[in-house]
Design a protein around this motif. Structure first.
Motif, PDB file in Angstrom:
ATOM      1  N   ARG A  33       0.835  -1.195   0.000  1.00 19.23           N
ATOM      2  CA  ARG A  33       0.000   0.000   0.000  1.00 19.23           C
ATOM      3  C   ARG A  33       0.879   1.259   0.000  1.00 19.23           C
ATOM      4  NH1 ARG A  33      -4.971   0.738  -0.222  1.00 19.23           N
ATOM      5  NH2 ARG A  33      -5.897   2.629   0.619  1.00 19.23           N
ATOM      6  N   TYR A  34       1.950   1.183   0.759  1.00 21.31           N
ATOM      7  CA  TYR A  34       2.878   2.312   0.824  1.00 21.31           C
ATOM      8  C   TYR A  34       3.442   2.607  -0.577  1.00 21.31           C
ATOM      9  CZ  TYR A  34       7.153   4.898   1.640  1.00 21.31           C
ATOM     10  OH  TYR A  34       8.145   5.824   1.556  1.00 21.31           O
ATOM     11  N   GLN A  35       3.855   1.539  -1.273  1.00 19.77           N
ATOM     12  CA  GLN A  35       4.406   1.727  -2.629  1.00 19.77           C
ATOM     13  C   GLN A  35       3.367   2.325  -3.578  1.00 19.77           C
ATOM     14  OE1 GLN A  35       5.691  -2.381  -3.130  1.00 19.77           O
ATOM     15  NE2 GLN A  35       7.748  -1.659  -3.655  1.00 19.77           N
ATOM     16  N   ARG A  36       2.135   1.866  -3.421  1.00 14.40           N
ATOM     17  CA  ARG A  36       1.080   2.361  -4.314  1.00 14.40           C
ATOM     18  C   ARG A  36       0.880   3.870  -4.139  1.00 14.40           C
ATOM     19  NH1 ARG A  36      -2.086  -1.939  -6.372  1.00 14.40           N
ATOM     20  NH2 ARG A  36      -1.297  -3.888  -5.563  1.00 14.40           N
ATOM     21  N   ARG A  37       0.839   4.305  -2.897  1.00  9.40           N
ATOM     22  CA  ARG A  37       0.657   5.743  -2.644  1.00  9.40           C
ATOM     23  C   ARG A  37       1.847   6.529  -3.183  1.00  9.40           C
ATOM     24  NH1 ARG A  37      -3.760   7.045  -0.661  1.00  9.40           N
ATOM     25  NH2 ARG A  37      -5.021   5.566   0.499  1.00  9.40           N
ATOM     26  N   ILE A  39       3.658   5.669  -5.727  1.00 12.81           N
ATOM     27  CA  ILE A  39       3.549   5.720  -7.196  1.00 12.81           C
ATOM     28  C   ILE A  39       2.627   6.869  -7.621  1.00 12.81           C
ATOM     29  CG2 ILE A  39       2.668   4.489  -9.237  1.00 12.81           C
ATOM     30  CD1 ILE A  39       3.698   1.890  -7.941  1.00 12.81           C
ATOM     31  N   VAL A  40       1.526   7.056  -6.868  1.00 13.13           N
ATOM     32  CA  VAL A  40       0.611   8.167  -7.195  1.00 13.13           C
ATOM     33  C   VAL A  40       1.380   9.484  -7.103  1.00 13.13           C
ATOM     34  CG1 VAL A  40      -1.456   9.438  -6.494  1.00 13.13           C
ATOM     35  CG2 VAL A  40      -1.462   6.934  -6.427  1.00 13.13           C
ATOM     36  N   ARG A  41       2.098   9.669  -6.001  1.00 15.78           N
ATOM     37  CA  ARG A  41       2.843  10.936  -5.804  1.00 15.78           C
ATOM     38  C   ARG A  41       3.899  11.109  -6.896  1.00 15.78           C
ATOM     39  NH1 ARG A  41       2.839   9.289  -0.468  1.00 15.78           N
ATOM     40  NH2 ARG A  41       5.040   8.718  -0.531  1.00 15.78           N
ATOM     41  N   GLU A  42       4.629  10.030  -7.174  1.00 14.47           N
ATOM     42  CA  GLU A  42       5.696  10.112  -8.183  1.00 14.47           C
ATOM     43  C   GLU A  42       5.112  10.415  -9.572  1.00 14.47           C
ATOM     44  OE1 GLU A  42       9.176   7.115  -6.512  1.00 14.47           O
ATOM     45  OE2 GLU A  42       7.578   6.300  -7.746  1.00 14.47           O
ATOM     46  N   THR A  43       3.990   9.776  -9.879  1.00 18.22           N
ATOM     47  CA  THR A  43       3.394   9.974 -11.208  1.00 18.22           C
ATOM     48  C   THR A  43       2.945  11.422 -11.377  1.00 18.22           C
ATOM     49  OG1 THR A  43       2.681   7.683 -11.194  1.00 18.22           O
ATOM     50  CG2 THR A  43       1.635   9.118 -12.813  1.00 18.22           C
ATOM     51  N   ILE A  44       2.294  11.953 -10.361  1.00 20.75           N
ATOM     52  CA  ILE A  44       1.851  13.348 -10.436  1.00 20.75           C
ATOM     53  C   ILE A  44       3.070  14.269 -10.568  1.00 20.75           C
ATOM     54  CG2 ILE A  44       0.753  15.229  -9.139  1.00 20.75           C
ATOM     55  CD1 ILE A  44      -1.195  13.053  -8.028  1.00 20.75           C
ATOM     56  N   GLY A  45       4.088  13.992  -9.764  1.00 21.30           N
ATOM     57  CA  GLY A  45       5.314  14.801  -9.834  1.00 21.30           C
ATOM     58  C   GLY A  45       5.978  14.706 -11.199  1.00 21.30           C
ATOM     59  N   ASN A  46       6.014  13.529 -11.765  1.00 17.93           N
ATOM     60  CA  ASN A  46       6.667  13.348 -13.072  1.00 17.93           C
ATOM     61  C   ASN A  46       5.901  14.044 -14.190  1.00 17.93           C
ATOM     62  OD1 ASN A  46       8.746  11.893 -11.983  1.00 17.93           O
ATOM     63  ND2 ASN A  46       7.822   9.893 -12.388  1.00 17.93           N
ATOM     64  N   PHE A  47       4.563  13.939 -14.148  1.00 17.39           N
ATOM     65  CA  PHE A  47       3.762  14.647 -15.155  1.00 17.39           C
ATOM     66  C   PHE A  47       3.997  16.149 -15.032  1.00 17.39           C
ATOM     67  CE2 PHE A  47       0.543  12.367 -17.777  1.00 17.39           C
ATOM     68  CZ  PHE A  47       0.988  11.080 -17.532  1.00 17.39           C
ATOM     69  N   ASP A  48       4.053  16.606 -13.768  1.00 20.70           N
ATOM     70  CA  ASP A  48       4.214  18.033 -13.509  1.00 20.70           C
ATOM     71  C   ASP A  48       5.576  18.527 -14.012  1.00 20.70           C
ATOM     72  OD1 ASP A  48       3.324  20.488 -12.304  1.00 20.70           O
ATOM     73  OD2 ASP A  48       4.883  20.172 -10.819  1.00 20.70           O
ATOM     74  N   SER A  49       6.627  17.798 -13.703  1.00 18.93           N
ATOM     75  CA  SER A  49       7.977  18.298 -13.993  1.00 18.93           C
ATOM     76  C   SER A  49       8.515  17.888 -15.362  1.00 18.93           C
ATOM     77  CB  SER A  49       8.959  17.779 -12.949  1.00 18.93           C
ATOM     78  OG  SER A  49       8.567  18.182 -11.676  1.00 18.93           O
TER      79      SER A  49
END
Ligand code: PLP
Length: 454
Positions: A33-37, A39-49
């Protein structure tokens, strides 16, 4: 131009660590579950940057709570699941790629097996799957359309068709339709029927003339006008049913008249079946609703079975002759690669073995009837239900209301989206093998959403 700022970039070690992290996630059997959350943060950050933060804003506007979109992770048939385990009924179908559903086992198996044998081709030797897919397409295509070329995107198919038309006719102009959509590379963008997507890139091809969709007389008049002032028109490019404009079905005499007019004026009729092809509208190809054989046909989206990118343009042996003197006059490194062709062969098998066009016709009738019942209850906001087969558009009073409906459905676990050229219209483009139970789920949740918003 301002001087470019230096920035801190990852070191070699960090690049290896970051790519290893994602490779481990790709192959992980279990993700915590920790990894899944994370991934959400990383994906949003990657799209943003690194990608395009505009997508984040767009998805935010699609959810009433202003949340970011779900991060998609896996799917099967008519459902996909996001990284947090939320399940969604897919009524968007990847804008028309999932005609066979998500991860159809026959397509997946074909691609997996081909991956083990030979994923891409040498480009020099003869690739059997390219020939086999060519044969199958040539056999299922209408009339004397028989010879084809493979590429990866719908826009590539349209580019190829335009080049072929110019080469064969030795003329340069095209007629396209207002609100038509054929892709976003330079040639196909020149045919774009909504100026918003076109103007910033002009000058595009200069000799493209636009007429209203569904109006065959306008095409004849444009051709007459062109002939009178010495303009040479190579082809008329039309979608059988306009998809991105919001599932617009033309009058029944439109395509037969287009055929007659193009023959009379000696210009090529180019059917863009990128969205309508492979059963979407209840026939294998959209033009078959009107028994018309175009001179060139473009295919894409569902042709790759929802597993591989694959597109094609196909024409008659007579027209194709101009490409055969120098077969490198039009080429593509990845076009017709073995993985894509394996997917294409499997897609044709599934389309025929499961009678996807027949199922689209039947399910389309059921869905349209039920949607019209919902429309009758919500006629103040749902202006029109239209389409053919499972290419359905729901037109709402305003774009904002349409967005609210999409957002409401998303919160209830159903994915639909607007069309690219008509924000008031939501598209319903589910897998062609969608079950009655799944269609009822969409209908109930739509009704509920509209009750909530009224
Ligand atoms: N032609 C039609 C009719 C389409 O609907 C689309 C995409 O929606 C295209 C061409 C472009 O396809 P692609 O996005 O794969 O380039």
């Amino acid at each position: 131009m301002a001087a470019r700022m230096a920035r801190d970039q990852m070191t070699r070690k960090e690049i290896i660590k970051e790519s290893r992290h994602w490779l481990d996630l790709i192959s992980a059997r279990k993700i915590t579950r920790y990894q899944r959350r994370k991934i959400v943060r990383e994906t949003i950050g990657n799209f943003d940057s690194y990608y395009n933060k505009g997508f984040l804003e767009y998805r935010k506007s699609m959810t009433e709570a202003g949340e970011f979109a779900a991060v998609e992770w896996t799917g099967r048939g008519s459902y996909f699941t996001d990284i947090l385990g939320r399940r969604y009924l897919d009524c968007l179908g990847g804008y028309g790629i999932y005609s066979a559903g998500i991860r159809h086992p026959t397509v997946i198996k074909a691609v997996q097996h081909q991956l083990e044998r030979m994923p891409l081709s040498s480009q020099e030797l003869l690739d059997p799957l390219r020939g086999a897919l060519g044969e199958l397409l040539g056999e299922i295509a209408p009339g004397d359309l028989q010879k084809c070329f493979f590429i990866s995107n719908g826009t590539d198919a349209v580019e190829g068709a335009m080049k072929l038309a110019r080469l064969y006719t030795k003329k340069s102009g095209f007629i396209s339709c207002l609100r038509g959509f054929h892709g976003k590379s330079y040639g196909s963008l020149s045919l774009m029927g909504k100026s918003e997507y076109r103007v910033d890139f002009e000058p595009l091809l200069q000799d493209v003339y636009f007429v209203p969709f569904g109006d065959a007389t306008a095409v004849a008049m444009e051709l007459e006008k062109a002939a009178a002032v010495g303009l040479d028109i190579a082809g008329v490019v039309v979608e059988p049913i306009q998809g991105e404009a919001g599932a617009i079905v033309p009058p029944d005499d439109y395509w037969p008249r287009l055929r007659e007019i193009c023959t009379r004026f000696n210009v090529l009729l180019i059917a863009d079946e990128v969205q309508t092809g492979m059963g979407r509208t209840g026939k294998l190809f959209g033009v078959e609703h009107w028994d018309v054989v175009p001179d060139i046909m473009c295919l894409g989206k569902a042709l790759g079975g929802g597993v591989m990118p694959l597109s094609a343009f196909i024409s008659t042996p007579e027209i194709w002759g101009v490409l055969e003197g120098n077969p490198f006059i039009h080429s593509s490194t990845f076009g017709g690669n073995p993985l894509a062709c394996a997917a294409g062969i499997a897609a044709i098998y599934v389309t025929f073995a499961e009678d996807l066009p027949g199922r689209a016709a039947k399910s389309g009738e059921y869905l349209m009837e039920k949607l019209r019942e919902i429309q009758a209850r919500h006629s103040d906001v749902l202006v029109e239900v239209r389409g053919k087969g499972l290419l359905i558009g729901l037109e709402f009073v305003t774009s904002e209301f349409g967005y609210s409906v999409a957002a409401g459905l998303f919160r209830r676990g159903v994915l639909v989206a607007g069309t690219l050229l008509n924000a008031k219209t939501l598209r319903v483009e589910p897998a062609l093998n969608i079950s009655k139970k799944e269609m009822n789920e969409l209908l109930e949740k739509l009704d509920d959403t509209l009750d909530d918003l009224s």
